[in-house]
Design a protein around this motif. Structure first.
Motif, PDB file in Angstrom:
ATOM      1  N   TYR A  48       0.867  -1.175   0.000  1.00  0.00           N
ATOM      2  CA  TYR A  48       0.000   0.000   0.000  1.00  0.00           C
ATOM      3  C   TYR A  48       0.905   1.228   0.000  1.00  0.00           C
ATOM      4  O   TYR A  48       1.540   1.542   1.000  1.00  0.00           O
ATOM      5  CB  TYR A  48      -0.911   0.003   1.224  1.00  0.00           C
ATOM      6  CG  TYR A  48      -2.183  -0.787   1.029  1.00  0.00           C
ATOM      7  CD1 TYR A  48      -3.416  -0.141   0.907  1.00  0.00           C
ATOM      8  CD2 TYR A  48      -2.154  -2.172   0.933  1.00  0.00           C
ATOM      9  CE1 TYR A  48      -4.583  -0.861   0.715  1.00  0.00           C
ATOM     10  CE2 TYR A  48      -3.311  -2.906   0.744  1.00  0.00           C
ATOM     11  CZ  TYR A  48      -4.523  -2.239   0.631  1.00  0.00           C
ATOM     12  OH  TYR A  48      -5.677  -2.961   0.425  1.00  0.00           O
ATOM     13  N   ALA A  79      -2.874   4.242  -2.355  1.00  0.00           N
ATOM     14  CA  ALA A  79      -4.006   4.444  -1.456  1.00  0.00           C
ATOM     15  C   ALA A  79      -3.780   5.455  -0.341  1.00  0.00           C
ATOM     16  O   ALA A  79      -4.739   6.080   0.123  1.00  0.00           O
ATOM     17  CB  ALA A  79      -4.392   3.099  -0.823  1.00  0.00           C
ATOM     18  N   VAL A  80      -2.552   5.651   0.145  1.00  0.00           N
ATOM     19  CA  VAL A  80      -2.317   6.354   1.408  1.00  0.00           C
ATOM     20  C   VAL A  80      -2.051   7.837   1.171  1.00  0.00           C
ATOM     21  O   VAL A  80      -1.150   8.194   0.407  1.00  0.00           O
ATOM     22  CB  VAL A  80      -1.124   5.732   2.166  1.00  0.00           C
ATOM     23  CG1 VAL A  80      -0.902   6.463   3.489  1.00  0.00           C
ATOM     24  CG2 VAL A  80      -1.345   4.234   2.402  1.00  0.00           C
ATOM     25  N   ASN A  87      -8.572   9.651   5.215  1.00  0.00           N
ATOM     26  CA  ASN A  87      -7.940   8.615   4.391  1.00  0.00           C
ATOM     27  C   ASN A  87      -7.294   7.555   5.266  1.00  0.00           C
ATOM     28  O   ASN A  87      -7.358   6.356   4.959  1.00  0.00           O
ATOM     29  CB  ASN A  87      -6.901   9.255   3.462  1.00  0.00           C
ATOM     30  CG  ASN A  87      -6.038   8.235   2.753  1.00  0.00           C
ATOM     31  OD1 ASN A  87      -4.995   7.815   3.278  1.00  0.00           O
ATOM     32  ND2 ASN A  87      -6.454   7.829   1.572  1.00  0.00           N
ATOM     33  N   THR A  91      -8.319   3.775   4.758  1.00  0.00           N
ATOM     34  CA  THR A  91      -7.272   2.861   4.295  1.00  0.00           C
ATOM     35  C   THR A  91      -6.934   1.829   5.367  1.00  0.00           C
ATOM     36  O   THR A  91      -6.688   0.655   5.051  1.00  0.00           O
ATOM     37  CB  THR A  91      -6.010   3.651   3.892  1.00  0.00           C
ATOM     38  OG1 THR A  91      -6.359   4.648   2.927  1.00  0.00           O
ATOM     39  CG2 THR A  91      -4.955   2.727   3.296  1.00  0.00           C
ATOM     40  N   ARG A  94      -9.527  -0.751   5.143  1.00  0.00           N
ATOM     41  CA  ARG A  94      -9.307  -1.545   3.921  1.00  0.00           C
ATOM     42  C   ARG A  94      -8.213  -2.585   4.141  1.00  0.00           C
ATOM     43  O   ARG A  94      -8.347  -3.744   3.725  1.00  0.00           O
ATOM     44  CB  ARG A  94      -8.930  -0.587   2.785  1.00  0.00           C
ATOM     45  CG  ARG A  94      -8.704  -1.238   1.441  1.00  0.00           C
ATOM     46  CD  ARG A  94      -8.407  -0.150   0.421  1.00  0.00           C
ATOM     47  NE  ARG A  94      -7.906  -0.703  -0.825  1.00  0.00           N
ATOM     48  CZ  ARG A  94      -7.446   0.028  -1.839  1.00  0.00           C
ATOM     49  NH1 ARG A  94      -7.469   1.363  -1.749  1.00  0.00           N
ATOM     50  NH2 ARG A  94      -6.989  -0.552  -2.939  1.00  0.00           N
TER      51      ARG A  94
END
Length: 388
Positions: A48, A79-80, A87, A91, A94
């Motif tokens: 990630y 994503a980060v 976020n 994340t 997720r």
């Protein structure tokens, strides 16, 4: 053989949080190479990476992004966002849904503490996921307000640590005396290609076929001491020896003071400046073209340049700061000296007195200690001994 079978039979799901393609630089190279090692051991690996690593006003270079194609063999999720708490929450959830056995997070800067600390708390909540951090630094080279608080927040979210130098391990123990931690040196960067002959490398870079060339490589920041090396190049003994300095790396600070030093000391004819970002596919040419790699740092924990030099079997001159001498046995792999111009000049001249052939056998022997397999196995071992 039995050990290899055992490692492969216990398949784990591992998520690495941190820099990776499309971001560029040593952090991305490290995480990608570690992911490959885990995959070769038979584990499932996801990375990630950042959709935003640094706000542009905090990033000192020209670009954070690579122009090279993504590594086809890796599963990288962009994503980060390092500055968006919403976020971090989304994340983290997720990642938790992926149900990883281990989350690996490389920590290099307190600025990342709130982001990484929150992600790890959410990702590891309520299940057996273990968070293992690889520490570049605990106390940063360039200190800012909030460093200790951000670092403490991050460290409290981790279950175990790997420090890559004794000084980093000592710094860690100021924050957490009891959590499991191991000292494992920085593995060799072997993902920049195989060495090429010096003559071929110089032709590729349009450098003179003959003559003495030393290398300063990497991002240029105040703690790395390039100004000390420039002053060393002004030493009359260096001039008389005909030694030239190849500077390969992007400025991460205002270059004006370096330009003033070059003009003040009349160094233009002794320098070869390649001060744009060096792409991965060109790294091997810079190391292989040089006689010697010089790390004139004012302060350090460890350096990613050292394992690059090991891979390309290049002797080093390093300063006696932080963890640098730990990886460079004096008068064997290279020379260790004080961080001042006269000492640097003396060490460079001493290298040419010894000659390259003196150092290479020691480098070839010493480099065997710095394997990615050792790093990966230690992460797995730490995750097994941690009590949540």
């Amino acid at each position: 053989m039995e050990k290899e079978i055992t490692e492969r039979s216990i398949r784990k799901k591992i998520i690495i949080i941190g820099s990776a393609h499309p971001l560029r630089g040593g952090l991305a190279a490290y995480n990608e190479r570690l992911a490959l090692e885990f995959q070769q051991m038979g584990h499932e690996v996801l990375i990630y990476t950042f959709s935003l690593q640094y706000p542009s006003f905090l990033f000192p270079g020209k670009s954070q992004y690579s122009e090279e194609p993504p590594p086809a063999e890796l599963d990288i999720r962009v994503a980060v966002n390092s500055v968006n708490p919403l976020n971090w929450w989304f994340t983290g959830r997720r990642i938790r849904k992926e149900q990883p056995d281990i989350v690996v997070c490389k920590f290099w800067l307190p600025f990342m503490g709130p982001c990484f600390g929150t992600l790890l708390r959410i990702a590891c909540r309520g299940r057996s996921t273990k968070a293992v951090s690889i520490l570049d630094n605990v106390i940063p080279h360039e200190k800012r307000p909030g460093d200790r608080a951000f670092t403490r927040y991050f460290i409290r979210a981790c279950h175990a640590f790997i420090a890559m130098s004794r000084s980093v391990l000592d710094d860690l123990r100021r924050f957490t005396p009891d959590k499991p931690a191991r000292l494992i040196p920085h593995p060799l960067y072997d993902n920049f290609g195989t060495p090429v002959p010096k003559a071929a490398a110089r032709r590729e870079l349009d450098l003179p076929d003959t003559g003495k060339i030393i290398l300063f490589f990497g991002f240029i920041r105040p703690y790395k001491g390039l100004d000390l090396l420039l002053e060393a190049m002004h030493d009359e003994r260096i001039r008389q020896a005909g030694i030239r300095l190849l500077i390969a790396g992007e400025f991460y600070e205002d270059r004006d003071r370096y330009d003033r030093l070059i003009e003040q000391y009349g160094l233009a004819d002794q320098l070869i400046l390649r001060t744009d970002f060096i792409p991965d596919n060109a790294v091997k040419y810079y190391f292989c073209a040089a006689d010697l790699v010089v790390q004139p740092y004012r302060s350090a924990t460890q350096s990613g340049i050292t394992p690059m030099a090991y891979h390309f079997e290049k002797p080093m001159v390093v300063t006696r700061v932080g963890g640098l001498p730990e990886m460079v046995p004096d008068e064997q792999v290279g020379l260790v000296t004080d961080p001042d111009p006269a000492s640097l000049a003396g060490a460079i001249l001493k290298y040419y007195t010894f000659g390259e052939a003196h150092f290479v056998p020691f480098i070839q022997k010493e480099k065997q200690k710095y394997s990615w397999a050792r790093m990966a196995r230690t992460i797995l071992e730490l995750s097994d001994v941690v009590q949540k």
